[in-house]
Design a protein around this motif. Structure first.
Motif, short mmCIF file in Angstrom:
data_model
loop_
_atom_site.label_atom_id
_atom_site.label_comp_id
_atom_site.label_asym_id
_atom_site.label_seq_id
_atom_site.Cartn_x
_atom_site.Cartn_y
_atom_site.Cartn_z
N ILE A 191 29.66 -5.03 -29.45
CA ILE A 191 29.33 -4.35 -28.19
C ILE A 191 30.59 -4.24 -27.35
CG2 ILE A 191 27.93 -4.35 -26.11
CD1 ILE A 191 25.85 -5.98 -27.54
N TYR A 192 30.94 -3.02 -26.96
CA TYR A 192 32.12 -2.77 -26.16
C TYR A 192 31.68 -2.38 -24.75
CZ TYR A 192 34.63 -2.82 -30.57
OH TYR A 192 35.17 -3.20 -31.79
N TRP A 193 31.74 -3.35 -23.85
CA TRP A 193 31.32 -3.11 -22.48
C TRP A 193 32.43 -2.41 -21.70
CZ3 TRP A 193 26.35 -4.26 -21.52
CH2 TRP A 193 25.71 -5.19 -22.35
N GLU A 194 32.05 -1.50 -20.84
CA GLU A 194 33.02 -0.89 -19.93
C GLU A 194 33.44 -1.93 -18.89
OE1 GLU A 194 33.45 3.00 -16.97
OE2 GLU A 194 31.57 2.57 -18.01
N MET A 195 34.69 -1.89 -18.52
CA MET A 195 35.16 -2.82 -17.50
C MET A 195 34.43 -2.58 -16.19
SD MET A 195 39.31 -3.03 -17.95
CE MET A 195 39.55 -1.27 -18.13
N TYR A 196 34.22 -3.66 -15.45
CA TYR A 196 33.66 -3.51 -14.11
C TYR A 196 34.65 -2.74 -13.25
CZ TYR A 196 30.19 -7.08 -15.28
OH TYR A 196 29.15 -7.78 -15.85
N GLU A 197 34.11 -2.04 -12.25
CA GLU A 197 34.97 -1.27 -11.36
C GLU A 197 36.05 -2.15 -10.75
OE1 GLU A 197 34.96 2.01 -10.90
OE2 GLU A 197 33.34 2.15 -12.39
N SER A 198 35.69 -3.39 -10.43
CA SER A 198 36.65 -4.31 -9.81
C SER A 198 37.76 -4.72 -10.77
CB SER A 198 35.92 -5.56 -9.31
OG SER A 198 35.25 -6.21 -10.38
N GLN A 199 37.51 -4.56 -12.09
CA GLN A 199 38.51 -4.95 -13.08
C GLN A 199 39.46 -3.81 -13.43
OE1 GLN A 199 35.60 -6.08 -16.09
NE2 GLN A 199 36.18 -8.23 -15.87
N LYS A 200 39.00 -2.58 -13.25
CA LYS A 200 39.77 -1.44 -13.72
C LYS A 200 41.11 -1.30 -13.01
CE LYS A 200 35.77 1.29 -15.16
NZ LYS A 200 34.95 2.50 -14.92
N LYS A 201 41.11 -1.49 -11.69
CA LYS A 201 42.36 -1.34 -10.95
C LYS A 201 43.39 -2.37 -11.40
CE LYS A 201 40.76 -1.26 -6.68
NZ LYS A 201 40.80 -1.19 -5.20
N GLY A 202 42.95 -3.61 -11.56
CA GLY A 202 43.86 -4.65 -12.01
C GLY A 202 44.42 -4.37 -13.39
N TRP A 203 43.55 -3.91 -14.30
CA TRP A 203 43.99 -3.57 -15.65
C TRP A 203 45.01 -2.45 -15.61
CZ3 TRP A 203 44.35 0.65 -18.74
CH2 TRP A 203 44.55 0.44 -20.11
N LEU A 204 44.72 -1.41 -14.81
CA LEU A 204 45.61 -0.26 -14.73
C LEU A 204 46.98 -0.65 -14.15
CD1 LEU A 204 45.80 2.83 -15.10
CD2 LEU A 204 45.04 3.07 -12.75
N ILE A 205 46.96 -1.42 -13.07
CA ILE A 205 48.21 -1.84 -12.44
C ILE A 205 49.05 -2.66 -13.42
CG2 ILE A 205 49.18 -3.36 -10.65
CD1 ILE A 205 46.79 -2.48 -8.86
N ASN A 206 48.42 -3.59 -14.13
CA ASN A 206 49.14 -4.42 -15.09
C ASN A 206 49.66 -3.61 -16.27
OD1 ASN A 206 48.81 -6.82 -13.66
ND2 ASN A 206 46.83 -7.24 -14.60
N HIS A 207 48.84 -2.68 -16.76
CA HIS A 207 49.27 -1.86 -17.90
C HIS A 207 50.45 -0.98 -17.51
CE1 HIS A 207 49.14 0.44 -21.57
NE2 HIS A 207 49.04 1.56 -20.88
N PHE A 208 50.39 -0.38 -16.33
CA PHE A 208 51.51 0.45 -15.88
C PHE A 208 52.77 -0.39 -15.71
CE2 PHE A 208 49.98 4.75 -14.19
CZ PHE A 208 49.04 4.87 -15.21
N ARG A 209 52.61 -1.64 -15.28
CA ARG A 209 53.76 -2.52 -15.12
C ARG A 209 54.46 -2.74 -16.46
NH1 ARG A 209 51.37 -6.81 -12.88
NH2 ARG A 209 51.57 -5.92 -10.78
N THR A 210 53.66 -2.88 -17.54
CA THR A 210 54.26 -3.06 -18.87
C THR A 210 55.01 -1.81 -19.32
OG1 THR A 210 52.29 -2.29 -20.08
CG2 THR A 210 52.40 -4.63 -19.52
N LEU A 211 54.64 -0.66 -18.77
CA LEU A 211 55.33 0.59 -19.10
C LEU A 211 56.59 0.80 -18.26
CD1 LEU A 211 52.27 3.06 -19.31
CD2 LEU A 211 53.51 2.00 -21.22
#
Length: 337
Positions: free
Chosen positions: A125-145
């Motif tokens: 089961i692949y759950w979608e991230m909670y709205e509160s998690q998405k921003k943090g994931w995006l910010i961290n992923h962009f930082r790795t880029l």
């Protein structure tokens, strides 16, 4: 990846992680077989399960390894069809890896048990991230880029693109190519990037709808459907989010608030261009019109989910016609579709 199972059930709304897992399966099968895979895709709502099982059991003349996908698997509801699947799973073809895919999180328990007899990893089961998690994931992923993006900017980007991890990764790569490492992304940067993107989006479709230009709206719709592996229901959901924002804005304007205050009170975060689009819409549609349109979304979502793929474009065209010309008010001729 550990030893492959003969079949998998991938549940949940998070498409990106599903695609990552499928990519692993594809790479493992290719390595084992030493040749290109034969891949076929079926949709449960238009596929006869007896025919599918027959296909799974028959060998291929072209490849010793086959990957067979059954999408919208939640549509398998007849007991006879479920029993056929369970019977097949008792003695699956060694040449085939069957992958059942559904955006739902629940499935027939007896089929799940039949799958898990082969491997506990057969059901995921692949759950979608909670709205509160998405921003943090995006910010961290962009930082790795090598990119920096703030809270408001990340929220805006999440509103502008599909929120699956694969789509967000893709947008990150494009932004990196567009601006280069070390960039701190601003709202204007994101607007410039999106405006220069060759692909039309659900937001440009909304913009054309607010312009009231039927020809341009249909042209954008067709470009989206042709240039992307776009889910029609997902496209409808993207429009619904914007129309709900527009309804909120219209309600605040009806209370006599200045436009800037209406955006603020409605918690509608967008660019200058986006504000212009919303204000045009608030002039075109009354609150009553928008309430009618919101109801219409639910009706057309049901139609899209039950329609064959080749009918989805026409259904969306009729939907946009009712918004642009009739402002959500139905006609008897359309109700029968």
């Amino acid at each position: 990846m550990s030893k492959l199972a003969p079949a998998y059930l991938l549940l949940g709304p998070e498409k990106g992680l599903k695609d990552d897992f499928i990519r692993e399966i594809r790479e493992t099968l290719t390595k084992i077989s030493g040749q290109d895979l034969e891949e076929t895709r079926h949709y449960a709502f238009e596929t006869e399960i007896p025919s599918l099982v027959s296909e799974l059991q028959n060998g291929s003349l072209f490849s010793s390894a086959r990957l067979v996908f059954l999408l919208s698997a939640e549509e398998i509801k007849k007991k006879s069809d479920l029993d056929l699947l369970k019977d097949y799973l008792k003695n699956p073809s060694p040449e085939v890896t069957l992958i059942l895919i559904s955006e739902e999180t629940k499935f027939d328990e007896s089929v799940k048990k039949a799958l898990e007899k082969h491997s506990k990893d057969s059901v995921k089961i692949y759950w979608e991230m909670y709205e509160s998690q998405k921003k943090g994931w995006l910010i961290n992923h962009f930082r790795t880029l090598g990119l920096t993006i703030g809270q408001d900017e990340s929220e805006f980007l999440l509103e502008m693109v599909e929120n699956s991890t694969d789509q967000l990764k893709s947008e990150g790569e494009k932004l990196l190519s567009f601006y280069g490492k070390g960039r701190t992304l601003t709202m204007d940067d994101l607007e410039t990037y999106l405006s220069h993107s060759k692909e039309e989006t659900v937001f440009s479709l909304f913009e054309m709808t607010m312009e009231g230009d039927m020809e341009q709206t249909m042209e954008v719709l067709h470009k989206i459907l042709l240039s992307q592996d776009k889910d029609a229901v997902g496209l409808l959901s993207g429009l619904l989010w914007q129309f709900r924002n527009l309804l909120t804005l219209r309600q605040h304007l009806d209370q006599g608030l200045p436009s800037d205050e209406a955006f603020l009170q409605g918690k509608i975060r967008t660019t200058k261009k986006g504000k212009t689009t919303y204000l045009k819409g608030s002039q075109r549609f009354s609150t009553k019109d928008l309430e009618t349109v919101i109801i219409l979304f639910s009706e057309y979502e049901v139609r899209l989910r039950g329609a064959r793929t080749e009918w989805q474009s026409l259904i969306l065209e009729l939907f946009l016609y009712q918004i642009l010309i009739k402002k959500g008010h139905r006609e008897r001729a359309l109700e029968s579709l």
